[in-house]
Design an enzyme around this catalytic site. Sequence first.
Site, PDB file in Angstrom:
ATOM      1  N   ASP A   1     -67.192  33.474  92.763  1.00 26.76           N
ATOM      2  CA  ASP A   1     -65.856  33.586  92.403  1.00 26.76           C
ATOM      3  C   ASP A   1     -66.386  32.473  90.883  1.00 26.76           C
ATOM      4  OD1 ASP A   1     -64.739  35.217  94.524  1.00 26.76           O
ATOM      5  OD2 ASP A   1     -64.725  33.109  95.692  1.00 26.76           O
TER       6      ASP A   1
ATOM      7  N   LYS B   1     -67.309  36.214  86.982  1.00 27.58           N
ATOM      8  CA  LYS B   1     -68.451  37.198  86.625  1.00 27.58           C
ATOM      9  C   LYS B   1     -67.520  38.204  86.684  1.00 27.58           C
ATOM     10  CE  LYS B   1     -69.875  37.022  90.875  1.00 27.58           C
ATOM     11  NZ  LYS B   1     -69.515  35.805  91.243  1.00 27.58           N
TER      12      LYS B   1
ATOM     13  N   ALA C   1     -67.050  41.064  98.027  1.00 25.91           N
ATOM     14  CA  ALA C   1     -66.566  40.834  96.678  1.00 25.91           C
ATOM     15  C   ALA C   1     -65.936  40.882  96.211  1.00 25.91           C
ATOM     16  CB  ALA C   1     -68.076  41.175  95.573  1.00 25.91           C
ATOM     17  N   GLY C   2     -64.788  39.921  95.545  1.00 26.28           N
ATOM     18  CA  GLY C   2     -63.636  40.140  94.678  1.00 26.28           C
ATOM     19  C   GLY C   2     -64.001  40.160  93.073  1.00 26.28           C
ATOM     20  N   HIS C   3     -63.995  40.623  92.465  1.00 27.36           N
ATOM     21  CA  HIS C   3     -64.064  40.408  91.539  1.00 27.36           C
ATOM     22  C   HIS C   3     -62.985  40.502  90.537  1.00 27.36           C
ATOM     23  CE1 HIS C   3     -69.076  41.214  90.910  1.00 27.36           C
ATOM     24  NE2 HIS C   3     -68.358  40.035  91.622  1.00 27.36           N
TER      25      HIS C   3
ATOM     26  N   THR D   1     -67.194  36.833 105.291  1.00 32.38           N
ATOM     27  CA  THR D   1     -65.430  37.433 105.311  1.00 32.38           C
ATOM     28  C   THR D   1     -65.189  38.649 106.550  1.00 32.38           C
ATOM     29  OG1 THR D   1     -67.279  39.423 104.307  1.00 32.38           O
ATOM     30  CG2 THR D   1     -66.015  37.325 102.764  1.00 32.38           C
TER      31      THR D   1
ATOM     32  N   GLN E   1     -71.356  37.787  94.441  1.00 33.31           N
ATOM     33  CA  GLN E   1     -72.008  36.849  95.503  1.00 33.31           C
ATOM     34  C   GLN E   1     -72.493  35.564  93.904  1.00 33.31           C
ATOM     35  OE1 GLN E   1     -72.616  39.079  97.512  1.00 33.31           O
ATOM     36  NE2 GLN E   1     -70.441  39.559  97.774  1.00 33.31           N
TER      37      GLN E   1
ATOM     38  N   ARG F   1     -58.082  32.781 101.307  1.00 33.43           N
ATOM     39  CA  ARG F   1     -58.620  31.653 101.781  1.00 33.43           C
ATOM     40  C   ARG F   1     -58.651  30.496 100.674  1.00 33.43           C
ATOM     41  NH1 ARG F   1     -64.265  32.477 105.099  1.00 33.43           N
ATOM     42  NH2 ARG F   1     -63.969  33.990 103.471  1.00 33.43           N
TER      43      ARG F   1
ATOM     44  N   ASP G   1     -60.620  25.382  81.421  1.00 35.95           N
ATOM     45  CA  ASP G   1     -58.539  24.831  81.196  1.00 35.95           C
ATOM     46  C   ASP G   1     -58.925  24.186  82.328  1.00 35.95           C
ATOM     47  OD1 ASP G   1     -59.905  28.041  82.038  1.00 35.95           O
ATOM     48  OD2 ASP G   1     -57.367  27.450  82.321  1.00 35.95           O
TER      49      ASP G   1
HETATM   50  P1  GDP Z   1     -65.665  36.463  90.705  1.00 36.89           P
HETATM   51  O1  GDP Z   1     -65.940  37.405  92.232  1.00 36.89           O
HETATM   52  O2  GDP Z   1     -67.065  35.830  89.651  1.00 36.89           O
HETATM   53  O3  GDP Z   1     -65.389  37.919  89.675  1.00 36.89           O
HETATM   54  O4  GDP Z   1     -64.582  35.364  90.793  1.00 36.89           O
HETATM   55  P2  GDP Z   1     -63.322  36.165  90.871  1.00 36.89           P
HETATM   56  O5  GDP Z   1     -62.524  36.639  90.632  1.00 36.89           O
HETATM   57  O6  GDP Z   1     -63.501  36.315  92.154  1.00 36.89           O
HETATM   58  O7  GDP Z   1     -62.042  34.116  90.480  1.00 36.89           O
HETATM   59  C1  GDP Z   1     -62.546  34.213  89.715  1.00 36.89           C
HETATM   60  C2  GDP Z   1     -60.904  33.412  89.375  1.00 36.89           C
HETATM   61  O8  GDP Z   1     -61.137  32.866  87.892  1.00 36.89           O
HETATM   62  C3  GDP Z   1     -60.213  34.917  89.032  1.00 36.89           C
HETATM   63  O9  GDP Z   1     -59.020  33.990  89.974  1.00 36.89           O
HETATM   64  C4  GDP Z   1     -60.209  35.115  87.171  1.00 36.89           C
HETATM   65  O10 GDP Z   1     -58.975  35.534  86.869  1.00 36.89           O
HETATM   66  C5  GDP Z   1     -60.221  33.408  87.148  1.00 36.89           C
HETATM   67  N1  GDP Z   1     -61.034  33.386  85.810  1.00 36.89           N
HETATM   68  C6  GDP Z   1     -62.003  33.582  85.252  1.00 36.89           C
HETATM   69  N2  GDP Z   1     -62.281  32.909  84.315  1.00 36.89           N
HETATM   70  C7  GDP Z   1     -61.498  32.581  83.889  1.00 36.89           C
HETATM   71  C8  GDP Z   1     -61.120  31.035  82.934  1.00 36.89           C
HETATM   72  O11 GDP Z   1     -62.063  30.979  81.941  1.00 36.89           O
HETATM   73  N3  GDP Z   1     -60.002  30.840  83.194  1.00 36.89           N
HETATM   74  C9  GDP Z   1     -59.240  30.274  84.196  1.00 36.89           C
HETATM   75  N4  GDP Z   1     -57.620  30.085  84.228  1.00 36.89           N
HETATM   76  N5  GDP Z   1     -58.950  31.730  84.756  1.00 36.89           N
HETATM   77  C10 GDP Z   1     -60.158  32.207  84.719  1.00 36.89           C
HETATM   78  P1  IMO Z   2     -68.018  37.467  94.941  1.00 37.57           P
HETATM   79  O1  IMO Z   2     -68.788  38.467  94.261  1.00 37.57           O
HETATM   80  C1  IMO Z   2     -66.932  33.737  97.655  1.00 37.57           C
HETATM   81  C2  IMO Z   2     -69.668  34.063 101.409  1.00 37.57           C
HETATM   82  C3  IMO Z   2     -68.356  34.554 102.693  1.00 37.57           C
HETATM   83  C4  IMO Z   2     -69.101  32.964 103.820  1.00 37.57           C
HETATM   84  C5  IMO Z   2     -70.612  33.729 103.408  1.00 37.57           C
HETATM   85  C6  IMO Z   2     -71.069  35.181 104.294  1.00 37.57           C
HETATM   86  O2  IMO Z   2     -66.494  37.630  94.553  1.00 37.57           O
HETATM   87  O3  IMO Z   2     -68.175  36.016  94.025  1.00 37.57           O
HETATM   88  P2  IMO Z   2     -70.545  37.331 103.695  1.00 37.57           P
HETATM   89  O4  IMO Z   2     -69.124  38.024 104.702  1.00 37.57           O
HETATM   90  O5  IMO Z   2     -71.347  37.855 103.136  1.00 37.57           O
HETATM   91  O6  IMO Z   2     -71.851  37.834 105.652  1.00 37.57           O
HETATM   92  O7  IMO Z   2     -70.392  35.686 104.005  1.00 37.57           O
HETATM   93  O8  IMO Z   2     -70.584  34.670 102.045  1.00 37.57           O
HETATM   94  N1  IMO Z   2     -68.815  35.025  99.976  1.00 37.57           N
HETATM   95  C7  IMO Z   2     -68.444  34.688  99.049  1.00 37.57           C
HETATM   96  N2  IMO Z   2     -67.903  33.918  98.761  1.00 37.57           N
HETATM   97  N3  IMO Z   2     -67.774  34.986  96.503  1.00 37.57           N
HETATM   98  C8  IMO Z   2     -68.300  36.110  96.816  1.00 37.57           C
HETATM   99  O9  IMO Z   2     -68.607  37.234  96.141  1.00 37.57           O
HETATM  100  C9  IMO Z   2     -68.503  36.066  98.622  1.00 37.57           C
HETATM  101  N4  IMO Z   2     -69.058  36.679  98.915  1.00 37.57           N
HETATM  102  C10 IMO Z   2     -69.716  36.212 100.104  1.00 37.57           C
HETATM  103  O10 IMO Z   2     -67.539  33.164 102.320  1.00 37.57           O
HETATM  104  O11 IMO Z   2     -69.454  31.616 103.082  1.00 37.57           O
HETATM  105 MG    MG Z   3     -64.622  36.269  93.528  1.00 33.61          MG
END
Ligand code: GDP
Ligand code: IMO
Ligand code: MG
Length: 422
Positions: free
Chosen positions: A12, A15, A38-40, A129, A223, A301, A331
Amino acid sequence: MNTIVNGLQWGDEGKGKIVDFLTESADLVVRGQGGNNAGHTVIVGENKYILHLVPSGILWGDKMNVIGNGVVMDPVGLVAEFEKLRGLGVTITPDNLLISDRAHVVLPYHRDLDAAQEEARGKFSIGTTRRGIGPAYSDKATRCGLRLADLLDAKLAHELISVRLKDANQFLAAHGLPQHDADEALGHVEDALNHLRPHVTNTIPVLHEAWKADKNIVFEGAQGTFLDVDFGTYPFVTSSNTTSGGACTGSGLPPIAVDRVVGVCKAYTTRVGQGAHVTESQEFSDYLHGLGREFGATTGRKRRCGWLDMVLLRFACMVNGVTDLAVTNLDGLDERDEIMVCTAYNIDGLENPFPPAQRDAWDRAQPIYETHPGWKMDTSGCRTWDDLPKNAQSYLMRLGKLAGAPVKYVGIGPDREQTILL
Ligand code: GDP
Ligand code: IMO
Ligand code: MG
């Protein structure tokens, strides 16, 4: 120019947003590991897209996207993701999305096994997850998994699943979970497989042709480094190699195809699920949640938040071979008076610049902090390095120096426009 994008913390890091930024000048985006754990998140104008299995490059329409052999793929989840994205106006066809026929498949019993294993771990539960990721990867490693190519042959798949379920059902029964059978498992994925069939192919020649034709390839990591099954806070990790090597084994492109590695980190540290988090701060977590930030994109979560941990980043830059840093969410620190940075861990009176291997040592690790003055200014409108307040610039310079890699990108908001290129 082929670029790996990896998370340097516990996932998170942002990426998705950085991949989206780099995709503008790319031809192809490939995911090599992970699954729909994953959740991007990518925000473009009014629309918020959350990508789980589909590479973030899909949002650009004219780029090729590949789900590589190293991904574990839930067919029903993937089709649901297609529908959601299409509802937001995204085009998905075999012309812009291909799926490796070597990718392993997540079936309903993997999700139940995930739940049963979590229960069996008791106080050592990982906080997965519950998407069946661990069981699908362990089936792959113990050689009782199914690849997409196998699943497309219904008769063979029936036989293989039946053998696997003999053992799996015993484990499920011991945990009071329902029994599965091959007919049900195949029935569950049948429609989804029919939908996906035109996308399934041998993706390796496609990637090699792109490489040889000097196309620009972005490898989208899922991840983060400390969820890596080798380098992370084991056993509180995911089941794949989330570090840069996973991009190669997960795609079939060799290390010599890679030109650079962009390591993505937040300007602070977050984690979801169980396991160590040395700089975790309840006050800082409450502060960020109060701003409506740091809720998981996949499970919703609350993320556990803490100060920037340079012990993690130093190690992550080494194992990934980071050439450029992307620091997101700067920020999030805008209103803070003082900002702490952990430079080393004190473990049993000794100063450690690197993360420990022993699981108990993580619990004894105490952060050694240095304190930086805040900048108390809204950075979300900054578009160049010079727009950033001086204290934010010093913070980023210090981060790069401690990490051992230069800062190249700075995120000051979630929108596509809110990335500063240095
Ligand atoms: P990922 O899994 O690495 O792609 O990241 P996630 O999407 O799960 O979580 C990153 C969170 O930060 C998301 O809600 C994005 O919209 C947000 N985000 C990413 N870069 C920035 C930033 O520079 N500033 C702010 N405020 N939010 C950001
Ligand atoms: P992205 O790509 C954050 C965490 C889970 C748990 C551990 C194992 O969005 O960054 P799993 O379901 O993979 O067996 O869970 O890894 N986890 C993540 N935490 N971002 C993710 O993906 C994750 N994918 C798995 O919360 O702690
Ligand atoms: Mg994510």
